[in-house]
Design a protein around this motif. Structure first.
Motif, PDB file in Angstrom:
ATOM      1  N   TRP A   1       0.850  -1.193   0.000  1.00 28.97           N
ATOM      2  CA  TRP A   1       0.000   0.000   0.000  1.00 28.97           C
ATOM      3  C   TRP A   1       0.888   1.246   0.000  1.00 28.97           C
ATOM      4  CZ3 TRP A   1      -5.005  -0.938  -0.857  1.00 28.97           C
ATOM      5  CH2 TRP A   1      -5.528  -2.185  -0.488  1.00 28.97           C
ATOM      6  N   ALA A   2       0.702   2.114  -0.994  1.00 31.18           N
ATOM      7  CA  ALA A   2       1.611   3.252  -1.163  1.00 31.18           C
ATOM      8  C   ALA A   2       0.920   4.599  -1.060  1.00 31.18           C
ATOM      9  CB  ALA A   2       2.307   3.153  -2.529  1.00 31.18           C
ATOM     10  N   PHE A   3      -0.415   4.615  -0.994  1.00 28.81           N
ATOM     11  CA  PHE A   3      -1.146   5.877  -1.030  1.00 28.81           C
ATOM     12  C   PHE A   3      -2.514   5.638  -0.413  1.00 28.81           C
ATOM     13  CE2 PHE A   3      -3.984   8.904  -3.173  1.00 28.81           C
ATOM     14  CZ  PHE A   3      -3.235  10.072  -3.262  1.00 28.81           C
ATOM     15  N   VAL A   4      -2.901   6.488   0.545  1.00 29.31           N
ATOM     16  CA  VAL A   4      -4.201   6.356   1.205  1.00 29.31           C
ATOM     17  C   VAL A   4      -4.808   7.736   1.399  1.00 29.31           C
ATOM     18  CG1 VAL A   4      -5.445   5.619   3.273  1.00 29.31           C
ATOM     19  CG2 VAL A   4      -3.511   4.256   2.447  1.00 29.31           C
ATOM     20  N   ASP A   5      -5.974   7.964   0.817  1.00 23.35           N
ATOM     21  CA  ASP A   5      -6.774   9.170   1.027  1.00 23.35           C
ATOM     22  C   ASP A   5      -8.107   8.773   1.653  1.00 23.35           C
ATOM     23  OD1 ASP A   5      -5.014  11.037   0.032  1.00 23.35           O
ATOM     24  OD2 ASP A   5      -6.071  11.349  -1.872  1.00 23.35           O
ATOM     25  N   HIS A   6      -8.529   9.524   2.676  1.00 22.12           N
ATOM     26  CA  HIS A   6      -9.860   9.359   3.265  1.00 22.12           C
ATOM     27  C   HIS A   6     -10.634  10.649   3.041  1.00 22.12           C
ATOM     28  CE1 HIS A   6     -12.582   9.695   6.942  1.00 22.12           C
ATOM     29  NE2 HIS A   6     -13.067   8.672   6.271  1.00 22.12           N
ATOM     30  N   TYR A   7     -11.897  10.541   2.596  1.00 21.76           N
ATOM     31  CA  TYR A   7     -12.691  11.750   2.347  1.00 21.76           C
ATOM     32  C   TYR A   7     -14.119  11.558   2.861  1.00 21.76           C
ATOM     33  CZ  TYR A   7     -14.061   8.989  -1.758  1.00 21.76           C
ATOM     34  OH  TYR A   7     -14.501   7.993  -2.587  1.00 21.76           O
ATOM     35  N   GLY A   8     -14.719  12.676   3.281  1.00 24.05           N
ATOM     36  CA  GLY A   8     -16.092  12.673   3.739  1.00 24.05           C
ATOM     37  C   GLY A   8     -16.233  12.245   5.187  1.00 24.05           C
TER      38      GLY A   8
ATOM     39  N   LEU B   1     -16.053   2.799  -1.074  1.00 21.49           N
ATOM     40  CA  LEU B   1     -17.051   3.766  -0.612  1.00 21.49           C
ATOM     41  C   LEU B   1     -17.836   3.233   0.577  1.00 21.49           C
ATOM     42  CD1 LEU B   1     -18.499   4.863  -4.071  1.00 21.49           C
ATOM     43  CD2 LEU B   1     -17.229   6.339  -2.487  1.00 21.49           C
ATOM     44  N   HIS B   2     -18.162   4.146   1.500  1.00 19.19           N
ATOM     45  CA  HIS B   2     -19.152   3.876   2.546  1.00 19.19           C
ATOM     46  C   HIS B   2     -20.485   4.542   2.215  1.00 19.19           C
ATOM     47  CE1 HIS B   2     -16.674   2.442   6.262  1.00 19.19           C
ATOM     48  NE2 HIS B   2     -16.441   1.725   5.181  1.00 19.19           N
ATOM     49  N   GLU B   3     -20.430   5.674   1.489  1.00 16.52           N
ATOM     50  CA  GLU B   3     -21.643   6.362   1.044  1.00 16.52           C
ATOM     51  C   GLU B   3     -21.384   6.986  -0.314  1.00 16.52           C
ATOM     52  OE1 GLU B   3     -24.048   8.501   4.363  1.00 16.52           O
ATOM     53  OE2 GLU B   3     -21.948   8.666   4.982  1.00 16.52           O
ATOM     54  N   GLY B   4     -22.435   7.086  -1.136  1.00 21.15           N
ATOM     55  CA  GLY B   4     -22.331   7.748  -2.425  1.00 21.15           C
ATOM     56  C   GLY B   4     -22.003   6.793  -3.561  1.00 21.15           C
ATOM     57  N   GLU B   5     -21.733   7.364  -4.725  1.00 19.54           N
ATOM     58  CA  GLU B   5     -21.372   6.605  -5.916  1.00 19.54           C
ATOM     59  C   GLU B   5     -20.286   7.378  -6.654  1.00 19.54           C
ATOM     60  OE1 GLU B   5     -25.447   6.665  -4.690  1.00 19.54           O
ATOM     61  OE2 GLU B   5     -24.632   8.107  -6.152  1.00 19.54           O
ATOM     62  N   VAL B   6     -19.441   6.630  -7.358  1.00 20.21           N
ATOM     63  CA  VAL B   6     -18.407   7.238  -8.199  1.00 20.21           C
ATOM     64  C   VAL B   6     -18.447   6.550  -9.559  1.00 20.21           C
ATOM     65  CG1 VAL B   6     -15.939   7.565  -8.550  1.00 20.21           C
ATOM     66  CG2 VAL B   6     -16.916   7.923  -6.279  1.00 20.21           C
ATOM     67  N   LEU B   7     -18.521   7.361 -10.610  1.00 18.72           N
ATOM     68  CA  LEU B   7     -18.520   6.850 -11.978  1.00 18.72           C
ATOM     69  C   LEU B   7     -17.085   6.828 -12.493  1.00 18.72           C
ATOM     70  CD1 LEU B   7     -20.035   5.951 -14.541  1.00 18.72           C
ATOM     71  CD2 LEU B   7     -20.268   8.376 -15.134  1.00 18.72           C
ATOM     72  N   HIS B   8     -16.630   5.629 -12.832  1.00 16.57           N
ATOM     73  CA  HIS B   8     -15.261   5.404 -13.321  1.00 16.57           C
ATOM     74  C   HIS B   8     -15.278   5.243 -14.838  1.00 16.57           C
ATOM     75  CE1 HIS B   8     -11.279   3.351 -13.637  1.00 16.57           C
ATOM     76  NE2 HIS B   8     -11.903   2.661 -14.569  1.00 16.57           N
ATOM     77  N   ARG B   9     -14.390   5.967 -15.524  1.00 19.24           N
ATOM     78  CA  ARG B   9     -14.130   5.770 -16.950  1.00 19.24           C
ATOM     79  C   ARG B   9     -12.625   5.609 -17.121  1.00 19.24           C
ATOM     80  NH1 ARG B   9     -18.593   8.427 -19.833  1.00 19.24           N
ATOM     81  NH2 ARG B   9     -19.680   9.853 -18.424  1.00 19.24           N
TER      82      ARG B   9
ATOM     83  N   ARG C   1     -26.901  12.157  -1.341  1.00 22.20           N
ATOM     84  CA  ARG C   1     -26.560  13.393  -0.622  1.00 22.20           C
ATOM     85  C   ARG C   1     -25.133  13.360  -0.087  1.00 22.20           C
ATOM     86  NH1 ARG C   1     -29.786  16.201   4.519  1.00 22.20           N
ATOM     87  NH2 ARG C   1     -28.217  17.844   4.862  1.00 22.20           N
ATOM     88  N   PHE C   2     -24.686  12.208   0.422  1.00 22.24           N
ATOM     89  CA  PHE C   2     -23.386  12.149   1.079  1.00 22.24           C
ATOM     90  C   PHE C   2     -22.386  11.326   0.268  1.00 22.24           C
ATOM     91  CE2 PHE C   2     -26.272  12.995   4.647  1.00 22.24           C
ATOM     92  CZ  PHE C   2     -25.640  14.104   5.204  1.00 22.24           C
ATOM     93  N   LEU C   3     -21.136  11.753   0.347  1.00 23.58           N
ATOM     94  CA  LEU C   3     -20.026  11.055  -0.290  1.00 23.58           C
ATOM     95  C   LEU C   3     -18.978  10.777   0.783  1.00 23.58           C
ATOM     96  CD1 LEU C   3     -18.697  10.044  -2.940  1.00 23.58           C
ATOM     97  CD2 LEU C   3     -17.668  12.318  -3.158  1.00 23.58           C
ATOM     98  N   HIS C   4     -18.625   9.501   0.942  1.00 27.71           N
ATOM     99  CA  HIS C   4     -17.691   9.108   2.003  1.00 27.71           C
ATOM    100  C   HIS C   4     -16.956   7.858   1.558  1.00 27.71           C
ATOM    101  CE1 HIS C   4     -17.063   7.484   6.374  1.00 27.71           C
ATOM    102  NE2 HIS C   4     -15.989   8.096   5.930  1.00 27.71           N
ATOM    103  N   GLY C   5     -15.630   7.920   1.579  1.00 35.56           N
ATOM    104  CA  GLY C   5     -14.890   6.745   1.162  1.00 35.56           C
ATOM    105  C   GLY C   5     -13.391   6.897   1.316  1.00 35.56           C
ATOM    106  N   ALA C   6     -12.685   5.980   0.693  1.00 32.23           N
ATOM    107  CA  ALA C   6     -11.222   5.983   0.689  1.00 32.23           C
ATOM    108  C   ALA C   6     -10.730   5.619  -0.698  1.00 32.23           C
ATOM    109  CB  ALA C   6     -10.666   4.993   1.718  1.00 32.23           C
TER     110      ALA C   6
ATOM    111  N   SER D   1      -9.191   4.723  10.468  1.00 30.28           N
ATOM    112  CA  SER D   1     -10.535   4.924  11.015  1.00 30.28           C
ATOM    113  C   SER D   1     -11.389   5.661  10.002  1.00 30.28           C
ATOM    114  CB  SER D   1     -10.458   5.722  12.321  1.00 30.28           C
ATOM    115  OG  SER D   1     -11.762   6.005  12.788  1.00 30.28           O
ATOM    116  N   MET D   2     -12.527   5.062   9.645  1.00 29.97           N
ATOM    117  CA  MET D   2     -13.464   5.664   8.703  1.00 29.97           C
ATOM    118  C   MET D   2     -14.591   6.410   9.421  1.00 29.97           C
ATOM    119  SD  MET D   2     -12.458   4.878   5.552  1.00 29.97           S
ATOM    120  CE  MET D   2     -13.909   4.882   4.483  1.00 29.97           C
ATOM    121  N   SER D   3     -15.087   5.847  10.526  1.00 31.35           N
ATOM    122  CA  SER D   3     -16.213   6.460  11.242  1.00 31.35           C
ATOM    123  C   SER D   3     -16.281   5.912  12.657  1.00 31.35           C
ATOM    124  CB  SER D   3     -17.530   6.183  10.507  1.00 31.35           C
ATOM    125  OG  SER D   3     -17.766   4.781  10.422  1.00 31.35           O
ATOM    126  N   GLY D   4     -16.956   6.669  13.537  1.00 31.98           N
ATOM    127  CA  GLY D   4     -17.154   6.231  14.906  1.00 31.98           C
ATOM    128  C   GLY D   4     -15.878   6.297  15.724  1.00 31.98           C
ATOM    129  N   GLU D   5     -15.910   5.655  16.891  1.00 34.83           N
ATOM    130  CA  GLU D   5     -14.737   5.620  17.765  1.00 34.83           C
ATOM    131  C   GLU D   5     -14.473   4.192  18.194  1.00 34.83           C
ATOM    132  OE1 GLU D   5     -13.014   7.358  22.017  1.00 34.83           O
ATOM    133  OE2 GLU D   5     -14.911   8.123  21.200  1.00 34.83           O
TER     134      GLU D   5
END
Length: 321
Positions: free
Chosen positions: A56-63, A89-97, A132-137, A217-221
């Motif tokens: 694993w060389a790169f990790v982004d968390h968003y939302g 993803l935990h929430e939302g959708e992403v269109l990949h091309r 409505r919400f976008l959440h993922g890594a 950590s994505m959500s919660g405690e």
């Protein structure tokens, strides 16, 4: 997923220079990076002093981001080489091309796995009608020398295996966990798993002592090996573990990342992983002036230009500690 940092730095990664050969508890803080028009990400890897975790060389968390009245994720066509991208993803959708002709909407807890191999380009965007919400890594996996020039391809897996225990469900994204194997193609010994914990749950997750690990950590405690972990942070755990104690203070979502320490030294810059400054520089030139990375068809917008490369010479990394 692209690294949109216009001041992208060349980094030497891999080897065993920074691998902790014993169990540790090293809390990694994120760096905030603007991604596209309306998405800010928390970048956990590469991190100061911690460049890779296994392959694993790169990790982004968003939302979670409220994008009800926003365009959401809008990442123009951009290139990759020498790596795999993992969309989760935990929430939302992403269109990949992508330039192989793939067109796929990735939804929560489905694996979008793109293997760039020698060269690929792709775009990512929230569909016009989106949740409505976008959440993922977004994560990258470095390809080893034997496979880094494979033909580019994209895989989508909506049905992934699970490992369960009281109050715990682990979805195996990549690699193998407790005998459950992901259908996604992996080129190194690796594990990526999404862990859902119910409030009050306590569990011990089996680990491979030859792997190094981290938990995002994505959500919660939750407490990971007694360390409290809040959303958007990551705990590096080192090697030498046979199990991982987990305890949830609330409903919580975690990602377990691990693998055999990556033996090869690699050079990472912008959206490329190679083995030398010259190789990276040639890839940048090919993206700006050539046809090597192909064309992403159907995206409404211009491709992403490459940033300028720094002229800094790269230095070898340190020794095992």
């Amino acid at each position: 997923m692209s690294n949109l940092d216009r001041q992208a730095a060349l980094s030497v990664c891999g080897g065993r220079g920074f691998v902790a050969a014993e169990p540790v508890r090293e809390l990694l803080s994120p760096r905030h990076v603007q991604l596209g028009e309306s998405t800010e990400v928390r970048r956990l890897l590469p991190n100061l002093g911690r460049r890779m975790i296994g392959a694993w060389a790169f990790v982004d968390h968003y939302g979670p981001d409220d994008i009800a009245d926003e365009p959401g994720m809008q990442v123009p066509p951009h290139p990759h080489m020498g790596l795999q991208t993992v969309s989760w993803l935990h929430e939302g959708e992403v269109l990949h091309r992508d330039s192989t002709g793939s067109l796929q909407t990735v939804r929560p807890r489905e694996l979008g796995l793109m293997t760039s191999g020698r060269a690929i380009s792709h775009s990512e965007e929230s569909p016009k009608a989106h949740a409505r919400f976008l959440h993922g890594a977004q994560l990258w996996v470095a390809l080893p020398e034997a496979h880094r020039h494979v033909e580019p391809h994209f895989q989508h897996h909506a049905d992934l295996p699970h490992v369960t225990a009281p109050g715990l469900t682990a979805t195996v994204i990549l690699g193998t966990l407790d005998g459950a194997r992901s259908p996604g193609t992996a080129y190194t010994p690796i594990i990526g798993a999404d862990i859902a914990l119910a409030r009050g749950a306590e569990a011990r997750l089996p680990l491979d002592p030859d792997f190094e690990y981290a938990v995002l950590s994505m959500s919660g405690e939750a407490h990971v090996d007694t360390v409290p972990l809040l959303p958007g942070s990551m705990l590096y755990l080192g090697c030498g573990r046979t199990e991982l104690p987990l305890r949830a203070e609330s409903d919580a979502g975690l990602m377990l990342l691990g693998g055999e320490p990556f033996e090869e030294e690699i050079v990472m810059w912008w959206n490329f992983i190679g083995r030398s400054h010259e190789e990276i520089e040639a890839a940048r030139t090919d993206w700006m002036t050539g046809t090597r990375f192909g064309e992403v068809k159907g995206y409404d917008g211009a491709p992403l230009p490459a940033p300028d490369m720094p002229p800094v010479a790269l230095k070898p990394r340190g020794r095992v500690r």
